[in-house]
Design a protein around this motif. Sequence first.
Motif, PDB file in Angstrom:
ATOM      1  N   ILE A 289     -47.569  32.576  30.493  1.00  0.00           N
ATOM      2  CA  ILE A 289     -46.287  33.105  30.941  1.00  0.00           C
ATOM      3  C   ILE A 289     -45.682  32.235  32.038  1.00  0.00           C
ATOM      4  CG2 ILE A 289     -47.443  34.695  32.534  1.00  0.00           C
ATOM      5  CD1 ILE A 289     -44.171  35.463  30.702  1.00  0.00           C
ATOM      6  N   GLU A 290     -46.498  31.712  32.949  1.00  0.00           N
ATOM      7  CA  GLU A 290     -45.971  30.919  34.054  1.00  0.00           C
ATOM      8  C   GLU A 290     -45.498  29.539  33.624  1.00  0.00           C
ATOM      9  OE1 GLU A 290     -50.550  30.563  34.439  1.00  0.00           O
ATOM     10  OE2 GLU A 290     -49.057  32.024  33.733  1.00  0.00           O
ATOM     11  N   ASP A 291     -45.867  29.133  32.392  1.00  0.00           N
ATOM     12  CA  ASP A 291     -45.440  27.826  31.896  1.00  0.00           C
ATOM     13  C   ASP A 291     -44.161  27.901  31.063  1.00  0.00           C
ATOM     14  OD1 ASP A 291     -47.642  26.632  33.073  1.00  0.00           O
ATOM     15  OD2 ASP A 291     -48.902  26.869  31.286  1.00  0.00           O
ATOM     16  N   LEU A 292     -43.689  29.093  30.771  1.00  0.00           N
ATOM     17  CA  LEU A 292     -42.479  29.248  29.971  1.00  0.00           C
ATOM     18  C   LEU A 292     -41.242  28.921  30.801  1.00  0.00           C
ATOM     19  CD1 LEU A 292     -43.321  32.511  28.008  1.00  0.00           C
ATOM     20  CD2 LEU A 292     -43.429  30.151  27.193  1.00  0.00           C
ATOM     21  N   ARG A 293     -40.202  28.501  30.101  1.00  0.00           N
ATOM     22  CA  ARG A 293     -38.959  28.132  30.754  1.00  0.00           C
ATOM     23  C   ARG A 293     -37.769  28.745  30.025  1.00  0.00           C
ATOM     24  NH1 ARG A 293     -42.264  27.219  33.810  1.00  0.00           N
ATOM     25  NH2 ARG A 293     -42.843  25.280  34.872  1.00  0.00           N
ATOM     26  N   ILE A 294     -36.633  28.817  30.710  1.00  0.00           N
ATOM     27  CA  ILE A 294     -35.397  29.298  30.095  1.00  0.00           C
ATOM     28  C   ILE A 294     -35.090  28.448  28.860  1.00  0.00           C
ATOM     29  CG2 ILE A 294     -32.900  29.515  30.405  1.00  0.00           C
ATOM     30  CD1 ILE A 294     -33.460  30.153  33.351  1.00  0.00           C
ATOM     31  N   GLY A 295     -34.774  29.116  27.756  1.00  0.00           N
ATOM     32  CA  GLY A 295     -34.476  28.416  26.512  1.00  0.00           C
ATOM     33  C   GLY A 295     -35.640  28.341  25.548  1.00  0.00           C
ATOM     34  N   ASP A 296     -36.869  28.511  26.039  1.00  0.00           N
ATOM     35  CA  ASP A 296     -38.018  28.542  25.138  1.00  0.00           C
ATOM     36  C   ASP A 296     -37.867  29.717  24.175  1.00  0.00           C
ATOM     37  OD1 ASP A 296     -39.145  26.344  26.313  1.00  0.00           O
ATOM     38  OD2 ASP A 296     -40.617  27.466  27.501  1.00  0.00           O
ATOM     39  N   LEU A 297     -38.337  29.527  22.949  1.00  0.00           N
ATOM     40  CA  LEU A 297     -38.213  30.561  21.927  1.00  0.00           C
ATOM     41  C   LEU A 297     -39.492  31.386  21.853  1.00  0.00           C
ATOM     42  CD1 LEU A 297     -36.544  28.478  19.049  1.00  0.00           C
ATOM     43  CD2 LEU A 297     -35.411  29.985  20.716  1.00  0.00           C
ATOM     44  N   VAL A 298     -39.341  32.709  21.938  1.00  0.00           N
ATOM     45  CA  VAL A 298     -40.486  33.606  21.770  1.00  0.00           C
ATOM     46  C   VAL A 298     -40.353  34.337  20.440  1.00  0.00           C
ATOM     47  CG1 VAL A 298     -40.929  33.922  24.228  1.00  0.00           C
ATOM     48  CG2 VAL A 298     -39.315  35.435  23.070  1.00  0.00           C
TER      49      VAL A 298
END
Length: 256
Positions: free
Chosen positions: A65-74
Amino acid sequence: MSDSNNQHPLSPARRHFMGASAAFVAKVAGIAALASIAVPPSAQAKGQCFFKGTRVLTSRGEARIEDLRIGDLVKTMRGEDLPIKWIGRNIFRRSGASWPKTVVPIRVSRFAIDDHTPHTDLYLSPGHALFIDGFLMEVRDLVNGTSIAPAALPDMETIEYFHIVLNTQEVIWAEGAPVETFGGGNLDLFTNFVEYKRLYPNDPCSAIPLVAPNLSTGRAHLHALLGRGASYFIDVRDPLQEAYEKFAARAEELAA
């Protein structure tokens, strides 16, 4: 002839009907009374969050979770890969001998839900909801002390939580378990809210509608119960209680 002479005793069938009706009214009143005791906002301790290190399923596979960024697709239960709009963050530092229970994450042990779910121990804030049988159920209401229980953090001085904000609330997968993205609350509960306002200055920050009823709130719980028991002659089962009992029984079986 007096009125008393004109009265006839009620038939057994009519007595049963009247008794059943009265019992149903009493049952509904009892449910309504319980449902009116909603969890106060102050008790919801910063809302729903993922404990640092939780792995979320994305279009590229699982990522912390801490490595995710705005724009990443979940990946969502609806079958769409949706972009992250923002990631909220909260940090708590211990100020006493122990952590308050409203802050300590709840551990959902590996396979606590079924033979595959979650595939690894999952840690959520107490107010974070799992998606079970068509409902959102906050993990604190599923605690059974064994397979779902507060995490032991005797040596941890800092607890860090993150949450995913999409344009809509969705069900996503964390450690293989179906869980909610942010919804129904106020974004200003996050400590980095100033970043959100900088990125989206014209966003009214209104509450995001829930993807499903949250049974940890009184009104949704009442509607769920009444929806399952429209007649006195049908057993009114509590879906939240059913889930709790199912997971608790599973924990006992796995421990045997």
